[in-house]
Scaffold this motif. Structure first.
Motif, PDB file in Angstrom:
ATOM      1  N   PHE A  93       0.830  -1.196   0.000  1.00  0.00           N
ATOM      2  CA  PHE A  93       0.000   0.000   0.000  1.00  0.00           C
ATOM      3  C   PHE A  93       0.864   1.246   0.000  1.00  0.00           C
ATOM      4  CE2 PHE A  93      -2.326  -3.339   2.286  1.00  0.00           C
ATOM      5  CZ  PHE A  93      -3.436  -3.451   1.463  1.00  0.00           C
ATOM      6  N   LEU A  94       0.380   2.263  -0.705  1.00  0.00           N
ATOM      7  CA  LEU A  94       1.038   3.558  -0.786  1.00  0.00           C
ATOM      8  C   LEU A  94       0.108   4.600  -0.179  1.00  0.00           C
ATOM      9  CD1 LEU A  94       3.476   5.209  -2.093  1.00  0.00           C
ATOM     10  CD2 LEU A  94       1.869   5.682  -3.959  1.00  0.00           C
ATOM     11  N   TYR A  95       0.673   5.464   0.670  1.00  0.00           N
ATOM     12  CA  TYR A  95      -0.115   6.518   1.302  1.00  0.00           C
ATOM     13  C   TYR A  95       0.376   7.882   0.813  1.00  0.00           C
ATOM     14  CZ  TYR A  95      -1.642   2.682   4.172  1.00  0.00           C
ATOM     15  OH  TYR A  95      -2.175   1.472   4.579  1.00  0.00           O
ATOM     16  N   ALA A  96      -0.557   8.741   0.475  1.00  0.00           N
ATOM     17  CA  ALA A  96      -0.251  10.077  -0.026  1.00  0.00           C
ATOM     18  C   ALA A  96      -0.845  11.122   0.903  1.00  0.00           C
ATOM     19  CB  ALA A  96      -0.812  10.266  -1.438  1.00  0.00           C
ATOM     20  N   GLU A 102      -4.559   9.851   1.440  1.00  0.00           N
ATOM     21  CA  GLU A 102      -5.130   8.837   0.557  1.00  0.00           C
ATOM     22  C   GLU A 102      -4.383   7.525   0.716  1.00  0.00           C
ATOM     23  OE1 GLU A 102      -6.356  11.725  -3.210  1.00  0.00           O
ATOM     24  OE2 GLU A 102      -4.318  10.920  -3.036  1.00  0.00           O
ATOM     25  N   ALA A 103      -5.104   6.428   0.562  1.00  0.00           N
ATOM     26  CA  ALA A 103      -4.508   5.092   0.564  1.00  0.00           C
ATOM     27  C   ALA A 103      -4.690   4.476  -0.810  1.00  0.00           C
ATOM     28  CB  ALA A 103      -5.156   4.216   1.623  1.00  0.00           C
ATOM     29  N   TYR A 104      -3.628   3.866  -1.336  1.00  0.00           N
ATOM     30  CA  TYR A 104      -3.671   3.199  -2.631  1.00  0.00           C
ATOM     31  C   TYR A 104      -3.169   1.767  -2.490  1.00  0.00           C
ATOM     32  CZ  TYR A 104      -4.210   7.808  -4.775  1.00  0.00           C
ATOM     33  OH  TYR A 104      -4.665   9.051  -5.127  1.00  0.00           O
ATOM     34  N   ALA A 105      -3.841   0.846  -3.158  1.00  0.00           N
ATOM     35  CA  ALA A 105      -3.358  -0.527  -3.283  1.00  0.00           C
ATOM     36  C   ALA A 105      -2.489  -0.610  -4.526  1.00  0.00           C
ATOM     37  CB  ALA A 105      -4.526  -1.498  -3.378  1.00  0.00           C
ATOM     38  N   ILE A 106      -1.378  -1.341  -4.421  1.00  0.00           N
ATOM     39  CA  ILE A 106      -0.432  -1.464  -5.522  1.00  0.00           C
ATOM     40  C   ILE A 106      -0.637  -2.799  -6.223  1.00  0.00           C
ATOM     41  CG2 ILE A 106       2.005  -1.559  -6.174  1.00  0.00           C
ATOM     42  CD1 ILE A 106       2.616   0.124  -3.706  1.00  0.00           C
ATOM     43  N   ASP A 107      -0.841  -2.758  -7.524  1.00  0.00           N
ATOM     44  CA  ASP A 107      -0.960  -3.982  -8.312  1.00  0.00           C
ATOM     45  C   ASP A 107       0.421  -4.616  -8.438  1.00  0.00           C
ATOM     46  OD1 ASP A 107      -0.893  -5.616 -10.877  1.00  0.00           O
ATOM     47  OD2 ASP A 107      -3.033  -5.160 -10.744  1.00  0.00           O
ATOM     48  N   GLU A 108       0.541  -5.861  -7.989  1.00  0.00           N
ATOM     49  CA  GLU A 108       1.839  -6.518  -7.970  1.00  0.00           C
ATOM     50  C   GLU A 108       2.377  -6.793  -9.382  1.00  0.00           C
ATOM     51  OE1 GLU A 108       3.849  -7.213  -5.415  1.00  0.00           O
ATOM     52  OE2 GLU A 108       2.453  -6.178  -4.085  1.00  0.00           O
ATOM     53  N   ALA A 109       1.500  -6.870 -10.354  1.00  0.00           N
ATOM     54  CA  ALA A 109       1.936  -7.218 -11.703  1.00  0.00           C
ATOM     55  C   ALA A 109       2.486  -6.030 -12.469  1.00  0.00           C
ATOM     56  CB  ALA A 109       0.781  -7.845 -12.475  1.00  0.00           C
ATOM     57  N   ASP A 110       1.750  -4.920 -12.456  1.00  0.00           N
ATOM     58  CA  ASP A 110       2.170  -3.795 -13.286  1.00  0.00           C
ATOM     59  C   ASP A 110       2.459  -2.514 -12.505  1.00  0.00           C
ATOM     60  OD1 ASP A 110      -0.343  -2.859 -12.578  1.00  0.00           O
ATOM     61  OD2 ASP A 110      -1.207  -3.088 -14.575  1.00  0.00           O
TER      62      ASP A 110
END
Length: 390
Positions: free
Chosen positions: A93-96, A112-120
């Motif tokens: 997860f990435l937080y901004a 903000e919280a973002y989920a990171i796609d492991e593939a791309d």
């Protein structure tokens, strides 16, 4: 840009793609890895005051997928003035931090919280959470070592906010508020202005307050912050950025208003700032200011540059035990003015963001020297950066 030695842009990009691991402004870095620390993706926040566009750009840094001579941009998400980006410990997860003054009609910044796609490496918004009322223009954030809380330094309103983090990466409503008071001698110090927060090894929060010329040690417990200790910085200097030496016993402080860097002793067992050990002026002339710094993960060197003035990137040797600084080299005088800078986790590359010059720049470091700088990517008004390892 010119330097004593350096790489071609292609060589630097290839190295950057394999050594940018665990990079994030304001985050303590581990001791230099013995081997290369591979990185899959980098994230650069851009926008802020006067910018025509705002968001977070994702870049693919995997060596086999690089195109041309620059970082390959793979996506952009809209984000309002992302002044600070930070990964959780799992790097899922990435937080901004959104440096805004109003959200949904209320005077408050947001995170903000973002989920990171492991593939791309693409980002998907998990949620956006409002800070406390009057907590405007937040500047920086750090994730607690246990991954359960996000601590935010709030410039406007002079406060710190604590927000719980869910297992799904979401940010919960504010659970703790610590309001600050105080002022300084400079016209930019009319009230308290917290700028940065970092965690020490024991999970305490150490912070810099530009407005009150103060360094703080805060205790995080049960989703709330309390004051564990305070230390007065020199009046009118405006501490803005802080970074621990890898041994945890030295604390470096970049002072905004006089472009100096000070070193303080830190009692890691007690969580106490024990005194200023030394201080150096980083600018050759009075017109350069807004110093930014980065500490070598091995604790041998410290690097400085300036947001105002093009005095280049300076390399300083750190004296063992005392933290004394000796300037060894200045590279790329007349080059980009840097808004922020950081080191890669293995200590071989220095990364800088330049709002005025519109790009992300990089320098190779090694054998006590800084190589020639290169532009890694063009991006209008970059504000913050974080990188995801393999």
């Amino acid at each position: 840009m010119r330097g004593r030695s350096g790489w071609t842009r292609r060589e630097f990009v290839q190295m950057a793609g394999s050594s940018l691991g665990a990079m994030s402004f304001g985050m303590p870095l581990p001791v230099r890895a013995r081997g290369m620390v591979a990185t899959r993706f980098a994230y650069v926040g851009f926008g802020g005051r006067g910018a025509k566009e705002e968001g977070i750009a994702a870049f693919d840094l995997r060596g086999g997928d690089l195109r041309g001579e620059q970082w390959r941009q793979v996506g952009v998400v809209a984000s309002a003035a992302p002044s600070s980006l930070v990964l959780d410990g799992s790097e899922q997860f990435l937080y901004a931090v959104n440096e805004v003054d109003e959200y949904e009609g209320l005077p408050a910044g947001t995170v903000e919280a973002y989920a990171i796609d492991e593939a791309d490496g693409s980002l998907k918004l998990v949620n956006r959470q409002r800070l406390s009322l009057s907590a405007t223009a937040p500047r920086h954030a750090a994730v607690s070592p246990d991954g359960r809380a996000l601590v935010v330094a709030v410039h406007g309103g002079g406060a710190y906010n604590v927000l719980p983090l869910g297992k799904d990466g979401s940010v919960g409503p504010v659970s703790g508020i610590l309001k600050e008071i105080g002022s300084g001698l400079h016209h930019e110090q009319r009230s308290a202005h917290p700028q940065m927060v970092v965690f020490d090894r024991a999970g305490r929060v150490v912070s810099a307050d530009l407005g009150s010329d103060r360094l703080n040690v805060l205790k995080l417990d049960g989703g709330r912050l309390s004051i564990a200790g305070r230390h007065a910085a020199q009046a009118g200097y405006g501490p803005r950025q802080i970074a621990f030496h890898p041994d945890g016993r030295l604390l470096f402080v970049a002072n905004e208003l006089d472009a100096s860097v000070a070193c303080y002793g830190y009692d890691a067992s007690q969580g106490r700032i024990v005194g200023r050990l030394g201080q150096v002026a980083t600018a050759y002339s009075g017109n350069a200011g807004g110093v930014v710094m980065a500490v070598d993960p091995a604790g041998e060197f410290l690097y400085t540059a300036h947001r105002r003035g093009s005095g280049g990137v300076s390399m300083w040797r750190i004296a063992r035990g005392t933290g004394g600084l000796q300037r060894l080299q200045v590279a790329d005088e007349g080059g980009p003015r840097l808004h922020a800078m950081t080191m890669t986790a293995d200590g071989t590359s220095l990364i800088g963001l330049s709002r005025e010059d519109g790009g992300v720049f990089g320098w190779r470091v090694g054998n006590g020297q800084i190589g020639r700088g290169v532009q890694l990517t063009s991006l209008a008004a970059p504000m913050s950066v974080a990188a995801k390892s393999l």
